[in-house]
Design a protein around this motif. Structure first.
Motif, short mmCIF file in Angstrom:
data_model
loop_
_atom_site.label_atom_id
_atom_site.label_comp_id
_atom_site.label_asym_id
_atom_site.label_seq_id
_atom_site.Cartn_x
_atom_site.Cartn_y
_atom_site.Cartn_z
N VAL A 89 0.92 -1.10 -0.08
CA VAL A 89 0.03 -0.09 0.15
C VAL A 89 1.00 1.21 0.03
O VAL A 89 2.03 1.27 0.76
CB VAL A 89 -0.81 -0.05 1.24
CG1 VAL A 89 -1.52 1.35 1.36
CG2 VAL A 89 -2.06 -1.27 1.13
N GLY A 90 0.47 2.22 -0.79
CA GLY A 90 1.27 3.49 -0.86
C GLY A 90 0.55 4.53 -0.45
O GLY A 90 -0.69 4.75 -0.67
N LYS A 102 5.08 6.84 2.38
CA LYS A 102 5.25 5.60 3.07
C LYS A 102 4.77 4.36 2.07
O LYS A 102 3.85 4.64 1.33
CB LYS A 102 4.59 5.36 4.37
CG LYS A 102 5.21 6.32 5.55
CD LYS A 102 4.50 5.98 6.79
CE LYS A 102 5.46 6.48 8.12
NZ LYS A 102 4.96 6.42 9.36
N ILE A 103 5.29 3.31 2.25
CA ILE A 103 5.05 2.06 1.64
C ILE A 103 4.60 1.15 2.85
O ILE A 103 5.44 0.77 3.82
CB ILE A 103 5.81 1.29 0.67
CG1 ILE A 103 5.77 2.40 -0.66
CG2 ILE A 103 5.46 0.09 0.43
CD1 ILE A 103 7.20 1.69 -1.51
N TRP A 104 3.39 0.53 2.89
CA TRP A 104 3.24 -0.40 3.66
C TRP A 104 3.28 -2.01 3.16
O TRP A 104 2.70 -1.99 1.98
CB TRP A 104 1.71 -0.39 4.42
CG TRP A 104 1.59 0.73 5.05
CD1 TRP A 104 1.36 0.76 6.80
CD2 TRP A 104 1.25 2.18 5.07
NE1 TRP A 104 1.22 2.02 7.38
CE2 TRP A 104 1.11 2.97 6.36
CE3 TRP A 104 0.90 2.86 3.67
CZ2 TRP A 104 0.92 4.22 6.40
CZ3 TRP A 104 0.83 4.31 3.99
CH2 TRP A 104 0.65 4.89 4.96
N LYS A 105 3.90 -2.87 3.61
CA LYS A 105 3.97 -4.44 3.06
C LYS A 105 3.36 -5.11 4.12
O LYS A 105 3.75 -5.19 5.30
CB LYS A 105 5.37 -4.40 2.95
CG LYS A 105 5.67 -6.07 2.33
CD LYS A 105 7.00 -5.99 1.95
CE LYS A 105 7.16 -7.58 1.47
NZ LYS A 105 8.69 -8.22 1.09
N SER A 109 4.67 -0.34 7.90
CA SER A 109 5.25 0.90 6.98
C SER A 109 6.72 0.89 6.91
O SER A 109 7.57 0.58 7.80
CB SER A 109 4.61 1.87 7.71
OG SER A 109 5.20 2.23 8.70
N THR A 110 7.09 1.55 5.76
CA THR A 110 8.66 1.97 5.75
C THR A 110 8.54 3.24 5.13
O THR A 110 7.84 3.57 4.23
CB THR A 110 9.23 1.05 4.70
OG1 THR A 110 9.25 -0.26 5.29
CG2 THR A 110 10.63 1.28 4.25
N SER A 111 9.43 4.23 5.81
CA SER A 111 9.21 5.53 5.23
C SER A 111 10.12 5.82 4.19
O SER A 111 11.38 5.16 4.14
CB SER A 111 9.74 6.40 6.39
OG SER A 111 8.81 6.52 7.55
#
Length: 348
Positions: A89-90, A102-105, A109-111
């Protein structure tokens, strides 16, 4: 007597063999049908707001899984991509002063940015082991169009600009959005970072979604003048006008088996109500009847089924909707404002 016993034994053996063979001939070989069964998984990204806080859920069929949010007071999630068992998810989250891209995998999340400048993700695409995200990061008062590949950013412009959609095809990276040239917003297609214009630069043109199929680059958006609003599809730069009546706004395109599916909205003439609109090969079919305001944001085609995500107002709040072949399903209970911003379908 011995001869009779031997004859009886032979007849018994023949009878037994005949019975076994008959059973095998009459009963077909049983096949485990589950081995060839196609399993379809339908994903929908739902953002809900209760007036104070946001919640974001990824629906997989009938089960909702929440994203791990750091700050629920301001979160934007517009895009989703599924690769194997991984759901990406972006979007962005507010850190108190700026929005962080952010990207949620799988919910974690990862910033992509450090919070120095506001940033956001509008589109995400996974190709092999590479994760691409398109959006913007601010530089002063300007937004700068950017693509992140595995977390590493590349700017597409040094002017006010933004990426609205990306697509990866044969290792080529396509992005659409806008770039401001001489105080005018110009719709752009970037292929591997090289920009070309979309539509008539003398009109107000917006490019919202791109899909590449068999080397055909399909882009949807608007080409407007102060008096005329047109919904447009550009295929390899050649424009066609979608069937519409009043202020259409296409938002998402998907190509499957030479059919081009587009969704968005269109105003009901003489009112402030928008209907959720679906176009197949340029011909419009409403998803809602115009009683209440509605919009469609995302479309996905799979195995002759068409899935659309959006919302419809119920008189009090926006209700998150997933349409399958035109039939709606609610993905929120009507208590809070909620919308489906992205849909994705996998089969295995």
């Amino acid at each position: 007597m011995k001869t009779q016993i031997k004859l009886f034994s032979v007849l018994l053996l023949l009878t037994f063999n005949f019975s076994c063979n008959k059973s095998n001939d009459d009963d077909p070989i049983k096949i485990d049908e589950t081995e060839n069964e196609v399993v379809t998984n339908v994903y929908a990204l739902v953002r809900e707001y209760d007036g104070t806080n946001f919640t974001v859920n990824v629906w997989k069929n009938d089960v909702a899984t929440p994203l791990n949010l750091t700050n629920t007071t301001s979160v934007v999630t517009e895009t989703m991509y599924v690769s194997g068992d991984d759901v990406y998810v972006g979007g962005s989250e507010y850190n108190g002063t700026k929005h962080i891209a952010k990207i949620w995998k799988n919910g974690i999340s990862t910033s992509l940015t450090d919070g120095t400048n506001s940033a956001g993700i509008s589109s995400i695409f996974v190709s092999g082991n590479d994760v691409y995200a398109g959006g913007y990061e601010k530089n002063g008062s300007d937004r700068i169009a950017k693509i992140w590949k595995n977390g590493v950013a590349s700017a597409l412009s040094d002017k006010d600009s933004e990426v609205s959609s990306i697509y990866i095809y044969n290792n080529d990276v396509y992005a659409v959005g806008y770039e401001e040239i001489n105080d005018s917003r110009i719709a752009r297609l970037w292929k591997n970072g090289i920009a070309t214009s979309i539509g008539d630069n003398n009109k107000y043109v917006e490019a919202r979604s791109v899909f590449v199929n068999q080397n055909n680059v399909c882009i949807v958006g608007n080409e407007n003048t102060p008096d005329i609003f047109l919904a447009k599809l550009w295929t390899n730069g050649t424009a066609s006008t979608l069937n519409a009546t009043h202020y259409p706004e296409p938002r998402s395109v998907f190509v499957s088996e030479e059919n081009i599916y587009i969704v968005g909205s269109e105003y009901v003439v003489g009112s402030e109500i928008t209907i959720a609109q679906f176009w197949k090969n340029g011909v419009a079919t409403p998803l809602t009847n115009g009683t209440h305001r509605a919009n469609a944001y995302s479309v996905y085609a799979s195995n002759n089924d068409i899935y659309v995500g959006g919302f419809e107002y119920n008189g009090t709040v926006h209700v998150a909707k997933l349409w399958k072949n035109g039939e709606p399903t609610n993905l929120s209970d009507g208590t809070n404002n909620a919308i489906v911003t992205s849909v994705f379908v996998t089969t295995n």
